[in-house]
Scaffold this motif. Sequence first.
Motif, PDB file in Angstrom:
ATOM      1  N   VAL A 107     -61.243  37.933  14.154  1.00  0.00           N
ATOM      2  CA  VAL A 107     -62.188  37.259  13.269  1.00  0.00           C
ATOM      3  C   VAL A 107     -61.668  35.869  12.881  1.00  0.00           C
ATOM      4  CG1 VAL A 107     -63.196  37.297  10.953  1.00  0.00           C
ATOM      5  CG2 VAL A 107     -63.271  39.358  12.367  1.00  0.00           C
ATOM      6  N   SER A 108     -60.388  35.781  12.570  1.00  0.00           N
ATOM      7  CA  SER A 108     -59.801  34.487  12.200  1.00  0.00           C
ATOM      8  C   SER A 108     -59.848  33.509  13.370  1.00  0.00           C
ATOM      9  CB  SER A 108     -58.350  34.673  11.738  1.00  0.00           C
ATOM     10  OG  SER A 108     -58.292  35.455  10.573  1.00  0.00           O
ATOM     11  N   TRP A 109     -59.552  34.006  14.574  1.00  0.00           N
ATOM     12  CA  TRP A 109     -59.569  33.144  15.754  1.00  0.00           C
ATOM     13  C   TRP A 109     -60.983  32.647  16.045  1.00  0.00           C
ATOM     14  CZ3 TRP A 109     -60.924  34.637  21.151  1.00  0.00           C
ATOM     15  CH2 TRP A 109     -60.676  33.597  22.048  1.00  0.00           C
ATOM     16  N   ILE A 110     -61.967  33.521  15.910  1.00  0.00           N
ATOM     17  CA  ILE A 110     -63.358  33.127  16.124  1.00  0.00           C
ATOM     18  C   ILE A 110     -63.761  32.019  15.147  1.00  0.00           C
ATOM     19  CG2 ILE A 110     -65.755  33.903  15.929  1.00  0.00           C
ATOM     20  CD1 ILE A 110     -64.824  36.630  16.999  1.00  0.00           C
ATOM     21  N   LYS A 111     -63.399  32.198  13.892  1.00  0.00           N
ATOM     22  CA  LYS A 111     -63.762  31.200  12.880  1.00  0.00           C
ATOM     23  C   LYS A 111     -63.049  29.875  13.121  1.00  0.00           C
ATOM     24  CE  LYS A 111     -64.057  32.589   8.602  1.00  0.00           C
ATOM     25  NZ  LYS A 111     -63.717  33.224   7.299  1.00  0.00           N
ATOM     26  N   ASP A 112     -61.756  29.943  13.430  1.00  0.00           N
ATOM     27  CA  ASP A 112     -60.973  28.716  13.615  1.00  0.00           C
ATOM     28  C   ASP A 112     -61.390  27.962  14.876  1.00  0.00           C
ATOM     29  OD1 ASP A 112     -59.602  29.393  11.330  1.00  0.00           O
ATOM     30  OD2 ASP A 112     -57.867  30.224  12.386  1.00  0.00           O
ATOM     31  N   SER A 113     -61.870  28.696  15.891  1.00  0.00           N
ATOM     32  CA  SER A 113     -62.190  28.071  17.179  1.00  0.00           C
ATOM     33  C   SER A 113     -63.556  27.399  17.195  1.00  0.00           C
ATOM     34  CB  SER A 113     -62.116  29.115  18.303  1.00  0.00           C
ATOM     35  OG  SER A 113     -60.826  29.660  18.406  1.00  0.00           O
ATOM     36  N   PHE A 193     -67.808  44.717  13.885  1.00  0.00           N
ATOM     37  CA  PHE A 193     -69.168  44.333  13.494  1.00  0.00           C
ATOM     38  C   PHE A 193     -69.276  44.217  11.974  1.00  0.00           C
ATOM     39  CE2 PHE A 193     -73.500  45.589  12.207  1.00  0.00           C
ATOM     40  CZ  PHE A 193     -74.214  44.549  12.793  1.00  0.00           C
ATOM     41  N   MET A 194     -68.744  45.196  11.252  1.00  0.00           N
ATOM     42  CA  MET A 194     -68.810  45.160   9.792  1.00  0.00           C
ATOM     43  C   MET A 194     -68.008  43.986   9.227  1.00  0.00           C
ATOM     44  SD  MET A 194     -70.845  47.644   9.291  1.00  0.00           S
ATOM     45  CE  MET A 194     -70.813  47.746   7.497  1.00  0.00           C
ATOM     46  N   ASP A 195     -66.841  43.720   9.817  1.00  0.00           N
ATOM     47  CA  ASP A 195     -66.040  42.565   9.382  1.00  0.00           C
ATOM     48  C   ASP A 195     -66.811  41.260   9.599  1.00  0.00           C
ATOM     49  OD1 ASP A 195     -63.995  44.306   8.802  1.00  0.00           O
ATOM     50  OD2 ASP A 195     -62.834  43.874  10.611  1.00  0.00           O
ATOM     51  N   SER A 196     -67.503  41.173  10.735  1.00  0.00           N
ATOM     52  CA  SER A 196     -68.262  39.963  11.059  1.00  0.00           C
ATOM     53  C   SER A 196     -69.449  39.778  10.121  1.00  0.00           C
ATOM     54  CB  SER A 196     -68.745  40.023  12.518  1.00  0.00           C
ATOM     55  OG  SER A 196     -67.653  40.107  13.405  1.00  0.00           O
ATOM     56  N   CYS A 197     -70.046  40.870   9.725  1.00  0.00           N
ATOM     57  CA  CYS A 197     -71.127  40.782   8.729  1.00  0.00           C
ATOM     58  C   CYS A 197     -70.592  40.230   7.417  1.00  0.00           C
ATOM     59  CB  CYS A 197     -71.748  42.163   8.504  1.00  0.00           C
ATOM     60  SG  CYS A 197     -72.739  42.796   9.877  1.00  0.00           S
ATOM     61  N   ALA A 198     -69.433  40.741   6.992  1.00  0.00           N
ATOM     62  CA  ALA A 198     -68.841  40.295   5.729  1.00  0.00           C
ATOM     63  C   ALA A 198     -68.430  38.827   5.786  1.00  0.00           C
ATOM     64  CB  ALA A 198     -67.632  41.169   5.392  1.00  0.00           C
ATOM     65  N   GLU A 199     -67.996  38.367   6.966  1.00  0.00           N
ATOM     66  CA  GLU A 199     -67.538  36.982   7.126  1.00  0.00           C
ATOM     67  C   GLU A 199     -68.669  36.042   7.547  1.00  0.00           C
ATOM     68  OE1 GLU A 199     -64.587  35.721   6.448  1.00  0.00           O
ATOM     69  OE2 GLU A 199     -63.727  37.641   5.830  1.00  0.00           O
ATOM     70  N   GLU A 200     -69.878  36.575   7.658  1.00  0.00           N
ATOM     71  CA  GLU A 200     -71.064  35.798   8.035  1.00  0.00           C
ATOM     72  C   GLU A 200     -70.906  35.134   9.406  1.00  0.00           C
ATOM     73  OE1 GLU A 200     -71.959  33.138   4.854  1.00  0.00           O
ATOM     74  OE2 GLU A 200     -72.585  34.746   3.493  1.00  0.00           O
ATOM     75  N   LEU A 201     -70.304  35.857  10.353  1.00  0.00           N
ATOM     76  CA  LEU A 201     -70.166  35.352  11.713  1.00  0.00           C
ATOM     77  C   LEU A 201     -71.434  35.621  12.513  1.00  0.00           C
ATOM     78  CD1 LEU A 201     -66.554  36.482  12.733  1.00  0.00           C
ATOM     79  CD2 LEU A 201     -67.286  34.260  11.869  1.00  0.00           C
ATOM     80  N   LEU A 202     -71.700  34.778  13.496  1.00  0.00           N
ATOM     81  CA  LEU A 202     -72.820  35.002  14.408  1.00  0.00           C
ATOM     82  C   LEU A 202     -72.314  35.880  15.550  1.00  0.00           C
ATOM     83  CD1 LEU A 202     -73.477  32.196  12.905  1.00  0.00           C
ATOM     84  CD2 LEU A 202     -75.068  31.828  14.783  1.00  0.00           C
ATOM     85  N   LEU A 203     -72.499  37.174  15.414  1.00  0.00           N
ATOM     86  CA  LEU A 203     -71.944  38.122  16.379  1.00  0.00           C
ATOM     87  C   LEU A 203     -72.970  39.181  16.740  1.00  0.00           C
ATOM     88  CD1 LEU A 203     -68.439  39.672  16.583  1.00  0.00           C
ATOM     89  CD2 LEU A 203     -70.370  41.245  16.285  1.00  0.00           C
ATOM     90  N   ALA A 204     -72.974  39.544  18.030  1.00  0.00           N
ATOM     91  CA  ALA A 204     -73.836  40.615  18.521  1.00  0.00           C
ATOM     92  C   ALA A 204     -72.987  41.630  19.266  1.00  0.00           C
ATOM     93  CB  ALA A 204     -74.911  40.060  19.450  1.00  0.00           C
ATOM     94  N   VAL A 205     -73.409  42.877  19.208  1.00  0.00           N
ATOM     95  CA  VAL A 205     -72.803  43.943  20.005  1.00  0.00           C
ATOM     96  C   VAL A 205     -73.852  44.424  20.998  1.00  0.00           C
ATOM     97  CG1 VAL A 205     -71.870  46.281  19.985  1.00  0.00           C
ATOM     98  CG2 VAL A 205     -71.274  44.693  18.139  1.00  0.00           C
ATOM     99  N   VAL A 206     -73.481  44.491  22.264  1.00  0.00           N
ATOM    100  CA  VAL A 206     -74.357  45.044  23.299  1.00  0.00           C
ATOM    101  C   VAL A 206     -73.602  46.226  23.894  1.00  0.00           C
ATOM    102  CG1 VAL A 206     -75.652  44.606  25.409  1.00  0.00           C
ATOM    103  CG2 VAL A 206     -75.255  42.744  23.784  1.00  0.00           C
TER     104      VAL A 206
END
Length: 262
Positions: A107-113, A193-206
């Motif tokens: 999650v941190s890497w996604i946000k920082d990148s 997925f739950m962490d990404s919801c809390a961090e307001e990330l744009l993430l999808a699971v397929v």
Amino acid sequence: MFIPVESTPPSFKDFTLIMPAVAVGNVGQLAVDLIVSTLNMHRVGYIHTDCLIPMAGNNPYATSEENSSELHVAAEVYTEPEMKLAVLQIRTLIIQTKSKKFRNLIVSWIKDSGFSRTIVLSSSYAYQRDDQQLQGTPLRYLVTPALQKVSGDVLKELGWREMERVSAFPGLTDTNTEPRLYIPGGGITRGLFMDSCAEELLLAVVLIFCSEGDNIPDAFTLVNHLNNWLHLLDKPNQETIKWKIPSSWKLLFGGGIPPAIF
């Protein structure tokens, strides 16, 4: 942490990130293999962490003897700059006691990148489906509220089915518990997925419902499904998309039975 191959770190700003969850049948990892191999993506770095079981081996996407001896490790990042596409491939198990730590790292890497969106390819046990999940396609998706605002309508137009919430106590109608998100065999899928919801990330699971075994057909089904959304490859009329199978797949089921034993 992300370690670049070159001295100058690559820029991932506005890139789409695709990554697998280490889940039942390794379907997400197989699907990522197809993407990297077909698009001839180049390695730009790797993830250094004690959360994964260490691993090193030959180039899984070797195309000649010259590059077959390249050393590759447990978690590597590949890119296709013209498509603004990055892929994180994970090749080993996540240490169970460090699952949360690994999710926080990702999650941190996604946000920082500065990725524009992240797509997690995953799978779940077919035999643990709820009654409503037995109907229709075995493919499902999830999107965070942040991505729902951007891509929710597109996925509905494609006719995709969202992952159903199921009862914590199937068959009991007098309980007051809310339906829950349940992904058995999905590894870190639900937690990420739950962490990404809390961090307001744009993430999808397929994801796809499957069983352990020869999961190559499941990988093709999953990556073709993803392609309907991302258009990684043009789909020819009345023909199937020709994904390139990586050389490492020759060893998926070992080297066969030695004739000398007979």
